[in-house]
Design a protein around this motif. Structure first.
Motif, PDB file in Angstrom:
ATOM      1  N   GLY A  61      14.078   0.193  -6.120  1.00  0.00           N
ATOM      2  CA  GLY A  61      13.294  -0.742  -5.317  1.00  0.00           C
ATOM      3  C   GLY A  61      11.841  -0.877  -5.690  1.00  0.00           C
ATOM      4  N   LEU A  62      11.418  -0.257  -6.776  1.00  0.00           N
ATOM      5  CA  LEU A  62      10.035  -0.394  -7.234  1.00  0.00           C
ATOM      6  C   LEU A  62       9.897  -1.618  -8.135  1.00  0.00           C
ATOM      7  N   GLY A  63       8.684  -2.102  -8.256  1.00  0.00           N
ATOM      8  CA  GLY A  63       8.364  -3.153  -9.205  1.00  0.00           C
ATOM      9  C   GLY A  63       7.458  -2.593 -10.286  1.00  0.00           C
ATOM     10  N   MET A  79      11.108   2.018 -16.618  1.00  0.00           N
ATOM     11  CA  MET A  79      10.995   0.783 -15.835  1.00  0.00           C
ATOM     12  C   MET A  79      12.322   0.435 -15.165  1.00  0.00           C
ATOM     13  N   LEU A  80      13.405   0.529 -15.904  1.00  0.00           N
ATOM     14  CA  LEU A  80      14.714   0.189 -15.344  1.00  0.00           C
ATOM     15  C   LEU A  80      15.067   1.123 -14.190  1.00  0.00           C
ATOM     16  N   GLY A  81      14.778   2.401 -14.355  1.00  0.00           N
ATOM     17  CA  GLY A  81      15.045   3.345 -13.280  1.00  0.00           C
ATOM     18  C   GLY A  81      14.206   3.045 -12.050  1.00  0.00           C
ATOM     19  N   ALA A  82      12.941   2.706 -12.272  1.00  0.00           N
ATOM     20  CA  ALA A  82      12.056   2.381 -11.155  1.00  0.00           C
ATOM     21  C   ALA A  82      12.572   1.166 -10.385  1.00  0.00           C
ATOM     22  N   ASP A 140       0.821  -1.226   0.000  1.00  0.00           N
ATOM     23  CA  ASP A 140       0.000   0.000   0.000  1.00  0.00           C
ATOM     24  C   ASP A 140       0.849   1.268   0.000  1.00  0.00           C
ATOM     25  N   GLN A 141       2.163   1.128  -0.020  1.00  0.00           N
ATOM     26  CA  GLN A 141       3.040   2.299   0.049  1.00  0.00           C
ATOM     27  C   GLN A 141       2.942   3.133  -1.216  1.00  0.00           C
ATOM     28  N   ASN A 142       2.781   4.433  -1.046  1.00  0.00           N
ATOM     29  CA  ASN A 142       2.731   5.355  -2.179  1.00  0.00           C
ATOM     30  C   ASN A 142       4.133   5.666  -2.700  1.00  0.00           C
ATOM     31  N   ILE A 143       4.178   6.151  -3.910  1.00  0.00           N
ATOM     32  CA  ILE A 143       5.434   6.607  -4.505  1.00  0.00           C
ATOM     33  C   ILE A 143       5.482   8.124  -4.389  1.00  0.00           C
ATOM     34  N   ASP A 144       6.530   8.643  -3.779  1.00  0.00           N
ATOM     35  CA  ASP A 144       6.655  10.086  -3.618  1.00  0.00           C
ATOM     36  C   ASP A 144       6.621  10.766  -4.987  1.00  0.00           C
ATOM     37  N   SER A 145       5.872  11.855  -5.097  1.00  0.00           N
ATOM     38  CA  SER A 145       5.707  12.526  -6.382  1.00  0.00           C
ATOM     39  C   SER A 145       7.038  13.046  -6.930  1.00  0.00           C
ATOM     40  N   ALA A 146       7.921  13.483  -6.032  1.00  0.00           N
ATOM     41  CA  ALA A 146       9.230  13.966  -6.485  1.00  0.00           C
ATOM     42  C   ALA A 146      10.044  12.821  -7.078  1.00  0.00           C
ATOM     43  N   LEU A 147       9.932  11.626  -6.490  1.00  0.00           N
ATOM     44  CA  LEU A 147      10.640  10.471  -7.030  1.00  0.00           C
ATOM     45  C   LEU A 147      10.085  10.105  -8.401  1.00  0.00           C
ATOM     46  N   LEU A 148       8.774  10.118  -8.550  1.00  0.00           N
ATOM     47  CA  LEU A 148       8.185   9.787  -9.842  1.00  0.00           C
ATOM     48  C   LEU A 148       8.658  10.763 -10.921  1.00  0.00           C
ATOM     49  N   GLU A 149       8.676  12.050 -10.603  1.00  0.00           N
ATOM     50  CA  GLU A 149       9.138  13.036 -11.579  1.00  0.00           C
ATOM     51  C   GLU A 149      10.608  12.833 -11.909  1.00  0.00           C
ATOM     52  N   GLU A 150      11.420  12.472 -10.910  1.00  0.00           N
ATOM     53  CA  GLU A 150      12.835  12.213 -11.147  1.00  0.00           C
ATOM     54  C   GLU A 150      13.018  10.996 -12.055  1.00  0.00           C
ATOM     55  N   LEU A 151      12.207   9.952 -11.849  1.00  0.00           N
ATOM     56  CA  LEU A 151      12.277   8.758 -12.698  1.00  0.00           C
ATOM     57  C   LEU A 151      11.906   9.090 -14.140  1.00  0.00           C
ATOM     58  N   ILE A 152      10.886   9.923 -14.303  1.00  0.00           N
ATOM     59  CA  ILE A 152      10.475  10.304 -15.661  1.00  0.00           C
ATOM     60  C   ILE A 152      11.553  11.161 -16.323  1.00  0.00           C
TER      61      ILE A 152
END
Length: 245
Positions: free
Chosen positions: A127-129, A120-123, A19-31
């Motif tokens: 530690g993300l799936g 995907m590779l960055g995620a 149920d853990q969310n992904i921090d929005s800053a991390l998502l933007e960094e991955l993109i």
């Protein structure tokens, strides 16, 4: 081993998430990192739609064939080939509208796919799936309407992201010797290569800890391509301005 090579070799499709969310800053960094992917002539012909509304996720999950992980993942992104900015540039420079050239379709599709694989590779590196969702092409028109996609944009596949709540076993890939040809394509080895890989995959399916089955690669592959023809795709793409010539 180099950590990037190790990560590339260790990919597993993850369909169960905490149920853990992904921090929005991390998502933007991955993109942002994913945008480092190669791009045909630097046209960067892609866009991402972040689907956050639960009812939209539920509709897409159903359209994709009941893939509940679309609803359950911390993030669900739709990766799109997008020529809207490219067409604007063309008109701005006095070169007219795009005319549905097959080459432009290929360039946009490969641009988006390169970027998505980087994402995907960055995620996975943090530690993300993840798992790609090609099932959105079961009814791309409904997906396009739901996401308000304009002409010159089409949804290629979805991408679930989240923190893994499962650890599936790693599937053995085709041996490098099967896919690497020197100077000319060698058709003579196809049957032997497939038979050997079938035996390897049959042993894998029978021995894994969960979801054991009696099958092999050619059986799975034949079913995947012959039962998922999605014959509506050509008309859908042409209606959106792609593949007209």
């Amino acid at each position: 081993m180099n950590p990037i090579l190790q990560a590339q070799k260790s990919h597993k499709s993850i369909r169960q998430y905490t149920d853990q969310n992904i921090d929005s800053a991390l998502l933007e960094e991955l993109i942002a990192a994913a945008q480092g992917a190669a791009s045909s002539s630097f046209i960067q012909a892609y866009s991402i739609v972040q689907v956050t509304q639960p009812e939209h996720r539920q509709q897409i999950a159903n359209l994709a064939g009941g893939q509940k992980w679309v609803e359950q993942a911390a993030e669900f992104l739709v990766i799109c080939a997008d020529l809207t900015r490219v067409e604007y540039c063309s008109q701005k420079q006095g070169l007219g509208k795009l005319e549905g050239q097959t080459e432009h379709f290929i360039a946009a599709t490969t641009d988006a796919t390169f970027m998505a694989q980087n994402l995907m590779l960055g995620a996975e590196s943090v530690g993300l799936g993840a798992v790609f969702i090609g099932g959105i092409r079961n009814d791309p028109q409904q997906v396009a309407e739901l996401l308000a996609l304009p002409d010159q944009v089409y949804p290629i596949f979805g991408l679930c992201l989240g923190y893994p709540d499962a650890e599936p076993e790693l599937k053995p890939r085709l041996p490098v010797a099967n896919i690497l040809h020197k100077d000319q394509y060698d058709t003579s080895r196809c049957a032997a290569d497939v038979e050997a890989y079938d035996a390897q995959m049959q042993a894998y399916y029978a021995s894994r800890d969960s979801n054991q089955k009696q099958s092999n690669w050619s059986e799975q592959t034949a079913a995947a391509v012959q039962k998922k023809k999605r014959e509506h795709m050509l008309g859908f793409l042409q209606a959106r301005g792609f593949l007209k010539q």
